[in-house]
Design an enzyme around this catalytic site. Structure first.
Site, PDB file in Angstrom:
ATOM      1  N   HIS A 167       0.478   0.743 -13.078  1.00  0.00           N
ATOM      2  CA  HIS A 167       1.267  -0.416 -13.495  1.00  0.00           C
ATOM      3  C   HIS A 167       2.737   0.006 -13.575  1.00  0.00           C
ATOM      4  O   HIS A 167       3.054   1.047 -14.158  1.00  0.00           O
ATOM      5  CB  HIS A 167       0.766  -0.895 -14.867  1.00  0.00           C
ATOM      6  CG  HIS A 167       1.437  -2.139 -15.334  1.00  0.00           C
ATOM      7  ND1 HIS A 167       1.031  -3.396 -14.933  1.00  0.00           N
ATOM      8  CD2 HIS A 167       2.512  -2.319 -16.139  1.00  0.00           C
ATOM      9  CE1 HIS A 167       1.830  -4.303 -15.491  1.00  0.00           C
ATOM     10  NE2 HIS A 167       2.725  -3.675 -16.224  1.00  0.00           N
ATOM     11  N   ASN A 173      -5.850   2.238 -13.040  1.00  0.00           N
ATOM     12  CA  ASN A 173      -4.878   1.305 -12.468  1.00  0.00           C
ATOM     13  C   ASN A 173      -3.470   1.879 -12.622  1.00  0.00           C
ATOM     14  O   ASN A 173      -3.191   2.574 -13.585  1.00  0.00           O
ATOM     15  CB  ASN A 173      -4.960  -0.029 -13.224  1.00  0.00           C
ATOM     16  CG  ASN A 173      -3.943  -1.040 -12.741  1.00  0.00           C
ATOM     17  OD1 ASN A 173      -3.821  -1.299 -11.533  1.00  0.00           O
ATOM     18  ND2 ASN A 173      -3.194  -1.630 -13.662  1.00  0.00           N
ATOM     19  N   GLY A 175       0.783  -1.228   0.000  1.00  0.00           N
ATOM     20  CA  GLY A 175       0.000   0.000   0.000  1.00  0.00           C
ATOM     21  C   GLY A 175       0.818   1.282   0.000  1.00  0.00           C
ATOM     22  O   GLY A 175       0.341   2.314   0.469  1.00  0.00           O
ATOM     23  N   SER A 176       2.039   1.237  -0.562  1.00  0.00           N
ATOM     24  CA  SER A 176       2.812   2.487  -0.592  1.00  0.00           C
ATOM     25  C   SER A 176       2.166   3.495  -1.540  1.00  0.00           C
ATOM     26  O   SER A 176       2.236   4.706  -1.305  1.00  0.00           O
ATOM     27  CB  SER A 176       4.275   2.230  -0.957  1.00  0.00           C
ATOM     28  OG  SER A 176       4.400   1.811  -2.290  1.00  0.00           O
ATOM     29  N   ASN A 177       1.520   3.015  -2.592  1.00  0.00           N
ATOM     30  CA  ASN A 177       0.801   3.941  -3.477  1.00  0.00           C
ATOM     31  C   ASN A 177      -0.423   4.531  -2.779  1.00  0.00           C
ATOM     32  O   ASN A 177      -0.723   5.711  -2.941  1.00  0.00           O
ATOM     33  CB  ASN A 177       0.397   3.250  -4.780  1.00  0.00           C
ATOM     34  CG  ASN A 177       1.548   3.222  -5.768  1.00  0.00           C
ATOM     35  OD1 ASN A 177       1.920   4.249  -6.324  1.00  0.00           O
ATOM     36  ND2 ASN A 177       2.126   2.048  -5.957  1.00  0.00           N
TER      37      ASN A 177
HETATM   38  C1  GRF Z   1       3.103  -1.116  -7.579  1.00  0.00           C
HETATM   39  O1  GRF Z   1       4.309  -1.327  -8.236  1.00  0.00           O
HETATM   40  C2  GRF Z   1       1.982  -0.948  -8.579  1.00  0.00           C
HETATM   41  O2  GRF Z   1       2.363  -0.285  -9.746  1.00  0.00           O
HETATM   42  C3  GRF Z   1       1.623  -2.367  -8.898  1.00  0.00           C
HETATM   43  O3  GRF Z   1       1.730  -3.032  -7.654  1.00  0.00           O
HETATM   44  C4  GRF Z   1       2.658  -2.356  -6.810  1.00  0.00           C
HETATM   45  C5  GRF Z   1       1.956  -2.009  -5.548  1.00  0.00           C
HETATM   46  O4  GRF Z   1       2.820  -1.455  -4.586  1.00  0.00           O
HETATM   47  N1  GRF Z   1       0.355  -2.477  -9.572  1.00  0.00           N
HETATM   48  P1  GRF Z   1       2.237  -0.846  -3.245  1.00  0.00           P
HETATM   49  O5  GRF Z   1       1.357  -1.904  -2.597  1.00  0.00           O
HETATM   50  O6  GRF Z   1       1.455   0.381  -3.595  1.00  0.00           O
HETATM   51  O7  GRF Z   1       3.432  -0.542  -2.398  1.00  0.00           O
END
Ligand code: GRF
Length: 191
Positions: A105, A103, A12-14
């Site tokens: 990616h 999404n 969940g860093s994003n």
């Molecule tokens: C990220 O690299 C995203 O692009 C991909 O999965 C990963 C998720 O990372 N779809 P996080 O859980 O947000 O750290």
């Protein structure tokens, strides 16, 4: 105020980058809920920030997962953000929300996308094919896998000394800048 749902499967860093953007600046949206398809650290991040969470276990629900999430969300949110969500949402879910599911990616789509291209596999493939650049893409989700219209990308250089691990870290830094920006852009288009 727009309402967004963030769907995750991992660290969940994003998700954190969206939470941090919301607390650091005036944005026209809020996270209504965080949904995961398994127990994961991202759920803890949401809870720490008092965001409503819900787990739909993909191992139990299997193909029914889209239907369950669809029922749960109903018309409650303006945008669904897939931020490291590993389950594939079915056509019914996507068609009901055209232009409202995006999404992130970790490659420069259309390169290194599609079924089976996730996580470290992507970065390993980039290194193996000796690409001189990689990056990340935010795109609309359509019925295919990683095939929807591209909203925005950010690039990184692949250096000779890069490994899949160092590349993943470099790309992730760019993802955290790209995703909040792309959300703002998509929501502006909905105004
Ligand atoms: C990220 O690299 C995203 O692009 C991909 O999965 C990963 C998720 O990372 N779809 P996080 O859980 O947000 O750290």
């Amino acid at each position: 105020m727009f309402k967004i749902a963030v769907l995750i499967s991992g660290g969940g860093s994003n998700l954190q980058s969206i939470i941090d953007t919301i607390s650091a600046s005036k944005v026209g949206y809020e996270i209504t809920c965080v949904i995961a398809d398994r127990k994961c650290y991202g759920i803890e991040r949401a809870e720490k920030n008092n965001i409503k969470t819900k787990i739909f276990d993909r191992k139990i629900l299997k193909k029914d997962i889209s239907k369950k999430i669809d029922e749960y969300l109903g018309n409650k949110v303006d945008l669904v953000v897939l931020a490291g969500f590993l389950s594939i949402l079915d056509e019914n879910f996507i068609n009901k929300r055209k232009g409202r599911v995006i999404n992130i990616h970790p490659s420069l789509l259309p390169k290194f996308g599609g079924s089976g291209m996730f996580g470290m596999r992507i970065h390993r493939a980039v290194i193996e094919t000796k690409e001189y650049e990689s990056g990340c893409t935010v795109h609309y989700v359509d019925a295919g896998v990683d095939t929807g219209e591209i909203i925005e990308q950010r690039k990184v250089k692949v250096e000779a000394e890069d490994t899949a691990e160092t590349l993943q870290k470099k790309v992730l830094v760019e993802e955290h800048k790209l995703l909040p920006k792309a959300i703002e852009q998509v929501l502006n288009n909905l105004r």
